[in-house]
Design an enzyme around this catalytic site. Structure first.
Site, PDB file in Angstrom:
ATOM      1  CE  LYS A  86       6.540 -55.068  12.001  1.00 56.43           C
ATOM      2  NZ  LYS A  86       6.006 -56.416  11.962  1.00 56.43           N
TER       3      LYS A  86
ATOM      4  CG  ASP B 263       8.974 -56.877  14.663  1.00 55.22           C
ATOM      5  OD1 ASP B 263       8.432 -57.255  15.720  1.00 55.22           O
ATOM      6  OD2 ASP B 263       8.427 -56.971  13.553  1.00 55.22           O
TER       7      ASP B 263
ATOM      8  CG  HIS C 238      -0.474 -51.838  10.510  1.00 53.56           C
ATOM      9  ND1 HIS C 238       0.383 -52.640   9.789  1.00 53.56           N
ATOM     10  CD2 HIS C 238      -0.941 -52.616  11.522  1.00 53.56           C
ATOM     11  CE1 HIS C 238       0.439 -53.838  10.350  1.00 53.56           C
ATOM     12  NE2 HIS C 238      -0.356 -53.847  11.398  1.00 53.56           N
TER      13      HIS C 238
ATOM     14  CB  SER D 227       5.704 -56.387  16.797  1.00 55.40           C
ATOM     15  OG  SER D 227       5.739 -56.930  15.514  1.00 55.40           O
TER      16      SER D 227
ATOM     17  NE  ARG E  16       5.423 -61.386  19.947  1.00 57.89           N
ATOM     18  CZ  ARG E  16       4.801 -60.512  19.150  1.00 57.89           C
ATOM     19  NH1 ARG E  16       5.487 -59.805  18.264  1.00 57.89           N
ATOM     20  NH2 ARG E  16       3.518 -60.314  19.230  1.00 57.89           N
TER      21      ARG E  16
HETATM   22  N1  URA Z   1       1.758 -57.990  13.244  1.00 61.27           N
HETATM   23  C1  URA Z   1       3.019 -57.645  13.549  1.00 61.27           C
HETATM   24  O1  URA Z   1       3.714 -57.059  12.730  1.00 61.27           O
HETATM   25  N2  URA Z   1       3.491 -57.953  14.761  1.00 61.27           N
HETATM   26  C2  URA Z   1       2.769 -58.598  15.692  1.00 61.27           C
HETATM   27  O2  URA Z   1       3.260 -58.835  16.779  1.00 61.27           O
HETATM   28  C3  URA Z   1       1.469 -58.966  15.367  1.00 61.27           C
HETATM   29  C4  URA Z   1       0.973 -58.638  14.131  1.00 61.27           C
END
Ligand code: URA
Length: 436
Positions: A187, A161, A82, A183, A168
């Site tokens: 995932k 999320d 990621h 967050s 947010r």
């Molecule tokens: N990417 C995400 O998936 N969540 C965040 O809070 C910031 C970047």
């Protein structure tokens, strides 16, 4: 449970209890807690933070609102990557098939771009026929047959999320390390990968402008992964300068194919190999050098199979934008600075990115760089080429780029463009490694 008590507790600097966290995440997801109440809580978290136990519980609660995927039936270990996002960051494209060619399974659930950083799915969608949306069964089939799949994350992975991130985004509460870490990791943990390598970008083109903060985010995510049984490591990598020589969807696919063919820009190759080695080590695969798999064509074979398995034609001509504009170097000397954020914003303005989730992107739009910091440039020679289908956008993009670079005179110290040529030292690409 009363949401106002939960908000007050965090506002006053208290630790949230497990019961409070479980309840508030569930109640927000099902609509019992309103957006304005959750935004007050998110702001209190941004200001007062959460400890490791709270972040773990918050992450678990978000995972618990959706499904968890399971790859245990596959005959090989899983490894995912990621990136926190940067300009010209196309690394997933060569990396996923490369790591598959080395023997791991790569389930890469990706997103679309918003703002100045591009999205992996937008890039791949510039390939004629390629499909981002796969059912869980289709995804598993591609993973089993090819060893790598890049597709849209299911709406059922951590739905809390999805809702909270959108909130947010419009309430000034994205920049909280506990909220970003939970967050991203909710995932990735729900996705079910066994090993995870995080590429945490640092610099003007990244989320985290400052190395200290980036390190703290990396440490928080590595701790979360480790506490959830995912072998997790992070690299802090430079995002002061765009990665590679292109920013834009089809432009970046072309560059990725060059890397898979054994060429491509040195920084893209360096980061692809470094992340591949980390993924293989975390997945427990040793004795394979990913550089050999780029050189012998097996990573390219995996790429072709991966694109075909999702309806794409890997041999098809990629789209070009209808119009180009060349920005020439205004002086001769050493390019000492090329700002990632300015290039990202300019590429976005040209049509490579979107402002709202539902906006379309232009496949051919973006920016080609003809030099990187440290290279010698000649007055009047091309420095950047801007691509778009809508030439009325050139002016705004050129405005973004007007202060984006410096050229230093090679003989005489600082010149009119603010750079020092002769003593220019390139920044390292890989800054730090964070492990448990
Ligand atoms: N990417 C995400 O998936 N969540 C965040 O809070 C910031 C970047």
């Amino acid at each position: 449970m009363n949401v106002i008590d939960v908000i007050r507790a965090k506002r006053d600097g208290a630790r949230l209890t497990d019961q409070q966290i479980d309840w508030v995440i569930r109640a927000y997801t099902d609509g019992t807690v309103a957006d304005e109440q959750m935004s007050a809580l998110a702001m209190a978290i941004l200001l007062n933070g959460m400890d490791r136990g709270e972040i773990n519980r918050w992450t678990d609660a978000m995972i618990g609102t959706g499904i968890r995927m399971d790859f245990s039936a596959l005959d090989r270990p899983t490894a995912d990557k990621h990136s926190t996002g940067g300009v010209g960051d196309k690394i997933t494209l060569p990396l996923a098939p490369l790591v598959a060619a080395c023997g791991a399974a790569v389930p890469q659930l990706s997103g679309r771009g918003l703002g100045h950083t591009g999205g992996t799915l937008d890039k791949l969608e510039s390939i004629p026929g390629w499909r981002a949306r796969l059912s869980t069964e289709e995804m598993l089939n591609v993973l089993r047959e090819v060893g790598a799949v890049v597709c849209a994350a299911s709406d059922e992975l951590a739905p809390a999320d999805r809702k909270l991130y959108a909130l947010r985004d419009v309430t000034g509460t994205v920049e909280s390390i506990p909220l970003i870490a939970s967050s991203i990791m909710s995932k990735k943990i729900a996705e079910g990968t066994g090993a995870l390598v995080l590429d945490v970008k640092v610099g003007s083109g990244a989320f985290m402008k400052d190395r200290q903060q980036a390190r703290q985010l990396a440490e928080t995510m590595v701790a979360l992964g480790t506490d959830h049984g995912v072998k997790t490591v992070a690299l802090l990598t430079d995002m002061q300068v765009p990665l590679g020589l292109t920013a834009g969807n089809a432009l970046e696919v072309r560059e990725s194919v060059e890397v898979l063919a054994g060429g491509g820009p040195a920084d893209v190759v360096e980061l692809t190999l470094a992340l591949a080695r980390e993924m293989l080590a975390a997945a427990g695969i040793d004795g394979v050098d990913p550089a050999d798999k780029l050189a012998d064509g097996s990573a390219m074979d995996a790429w072709r199979r991966m694109i075909r398995a999702q309806g794409g034609d890997p041999e098809a001509e990629l789209p070009w934008a209808k119009e180009r504009h060349v920005l020439a170097a205004p002086a001769s000397g050493t390019l000492t600075r090329l700002d990632a954020l300015a290039v990202g914003v300019a590429a976005w303005r040209l049509g490579a990115g979107r402002t709202r989730k539902e906006d379309p992107v232009q496949a051919g739009a973006g920016i080609e760089l003809h030099a990187k910091p440290g290279d010698t440039v000649t007055a009047g020679a091309p420095l950047l080429t801007l691509h778009t289908d809508t030439p009325e956008r050139f002016e705004a993009a050129l405005d973004d780029l007007s202060g984006a670079f410096s050229i230093g005179a090679d003989d005489a110290g600082v010149d009119d463009f603010g750079g020092r040529g002769a003593d220019f030292a390139p920044r390292p690409l890989i800054l730090e490694r964070v492990s448990a």
